[in-house]
Scaffold this active site. Structure first.
Site, PDB file in Angstrom:
ATOM      1  N   TYR A 177      12.185   9.876  -7.201  1.00  0.00           N
ATOM      2  CA  TYR A 177      11.064   8.965  -7.423  1.00  0.00           C
ATOM      3  C   TYR A 177      11.049   7.851  -6.377  1.00  0.00           C
ATOM      4  CZ  TYR A 177       7.962   5.582  -9.599  1.00  0.00           C
ATOM      5  OH  TYR A 177       6.943   4.683  -9.832  1.00  0.00           O
TER       6      TYR A 177
ATOM      7  N   LYS B 287       8.111   7.000  -3.309  1.00  0.00           N
ATOM      8  CA  LYS B 287       7.433   5.723  -3.094  1.00  0.00           C
ATOM      9  C   LYS B 287       7.769   5.142  -1.721  1.00  0.00           C
ATOM     10  CE  LYS B 287       5.198   5.659  -6.957  1.00  0.00           C
ATOM     11  NZ  LYS B 287       3.724   5.840  -6.941  1.00  0.00           N
TER      12      LYS B 287
ATOM     13  N   SER C  73       2.623   1.761  -4.909  1.00  0.00           N
ATOM     14  CA  SER C  73       3.994   2.158  -4.643  1.00  0.00           C
ATOM     15  C   SER C  73       4.874   1.706  -5.805  1.00  0.00           C
ATOM     16  CB  SER C  73       4.438   1.566  -3.301  1.00  0.00           C
ATOM     17  OG  SER C  73       5.760   1.916  -3.002  1.00  0.00           O
ATOM     18  N   SER C  74       6.071   1.269  -5.531  1.00  0.00           N
ATOM     19  CA  SER C  74       6.985   0.807  -6.575  1.00  0.00           C
ATOM     20  C   SER C  74       8.122   0.037  -5.938  1.00  0.00           C
ATOM     21  CB  SER C  74       7.551   1.996  -7.356  1.00  0.00           C
ATOM     22  OG  SER C  74       8.599   1.571  -8.213  1.00  0.00           O
TER      23      SER C  74
END
Length: 282
Positions: free
Chosen positions: A173, A177, A159-160
């Site tokens: 974006y 995630k 993920s982020s």
């Protein structure tokens, strides 16, 4: 019999986005844990030399690897995830006896568009959601018949920190995630008898993907890095950038831990892999 350190002896893993950066580092980490079969998935023709070099390095460094197989598949397409599974069956087994013990959903694409730029609806929405969200979903769906039945399986989604931090320009974006984190929790319940499912959420990592972002975005990230505990290393480069980026192998170490039996009581979690950036923002 495997030694205590070779906790993945006899197991098979698939890593997407494996040709460079975090994916390549994860391949080295899992191989070091005694992995027997490894499938490296890449997308673009430009990645072929990199992934061939990676394959040669892994075979040389870890002679216990029986298979290191390369699969070219675009996970942003409907057909890409099923191609990965079908090719893995062809390369690793005879008949229908494939078993995948570890899946690392690492492939991803990024992009930054502010609202006044149309938030990327024209250029980026479908591409990012197709690769970052639909791709992992379809890959797990296609792998269902081949996951373990004893909860020994391991799925780790990359993920982020962007899923939680609300960085400017990351409506799309960050949203992809966040969706991946949500699917992680759902899969942890649906696959409770098959596998543990977790996400890890890196912040900035010293890879070519991050280095390709605009200088403006890197400046935007500077105050966040300055408030990240593990990023505070006293070097000239770090003082200029406000803190160091993670090394790919540091992310891979956390992913590798989640793939071992020691992590069997951890599922449905988003595990910090950002040097403390998250709590530095709270």
């Amino acid at each position: 019999m495997s030694s205590p350190a070779l906790t993945l002896f006899g197991k098979t893993a698939i890593i997407t986005g494996a040709s460079r950066g975090i994916g390549s580092a994860i391949a080295h980490n899992l191989a070091s844990k005694g992995l027997t079969n490894l499938v490296l998935v890449y997308t673009s023709a430009s990645s072929l030399p990199l992934i061939e070099d990676l394959s040669r390095d892994l075979r040389s460094e870890f002679p216990g690897l029986h298979h290191v197989e390369l699969i070219n598949a675009d996970l942003g397409t409907i057909e890409g995830p099923s191609k990965v599974v079908n090719e893995a069956k062809r390369l690793l087994c005879t008949g229908d006896d494939l078993k995948v013990d570890v899946l690392i959903n690492n492939a991803g694409v990024a992009g930054n568009w502010k609202l006044e730029e149309g938030a990327g609806v024209k250029d980026g929405f479908e591409r990012l959601y197709n690769v970052n969200v639909r791709g992992p979903l379809l890959l797990v769906t296609n792998l269902l018949p081949y996951l373990p039945d004893d909860r020994s399986g391991r799925i780790v989604n990359i993920s982020s920190v962007s899923a939680a931090c609300g960085f400017e320009g990351q409506s799309i974006y960050g949203g992809t995630k966040a969706a991946l984190d949500a699917m992680t929790r759902t899969w942890a319940r649906e696959l409770k008898h098959r596998a543990t499912v977790n996400s890890v959420n890196p912040g900035p990592v010293g890879t070519d993907m991050y280095e390709s972002v605009t200088p403006e975005f890197q400046q935007l990230m500077k105050p966040f890095l300055m408030n990240t505990p593990a990023a505070q290393v006293d070097t000239e480069e770090c003082r200029e950038k406000g803190g160091r980026r993670a090394k790919p192998e540091e992310i891979a170490g956390i992913v590798g831990m989640l793939c071992t039996p020691d992590a069997g009581w951890c599922t449905g979690s988003v595990v910090c892999a950002n040097g403390g950036m998250i709590f530095g923002l709270s």
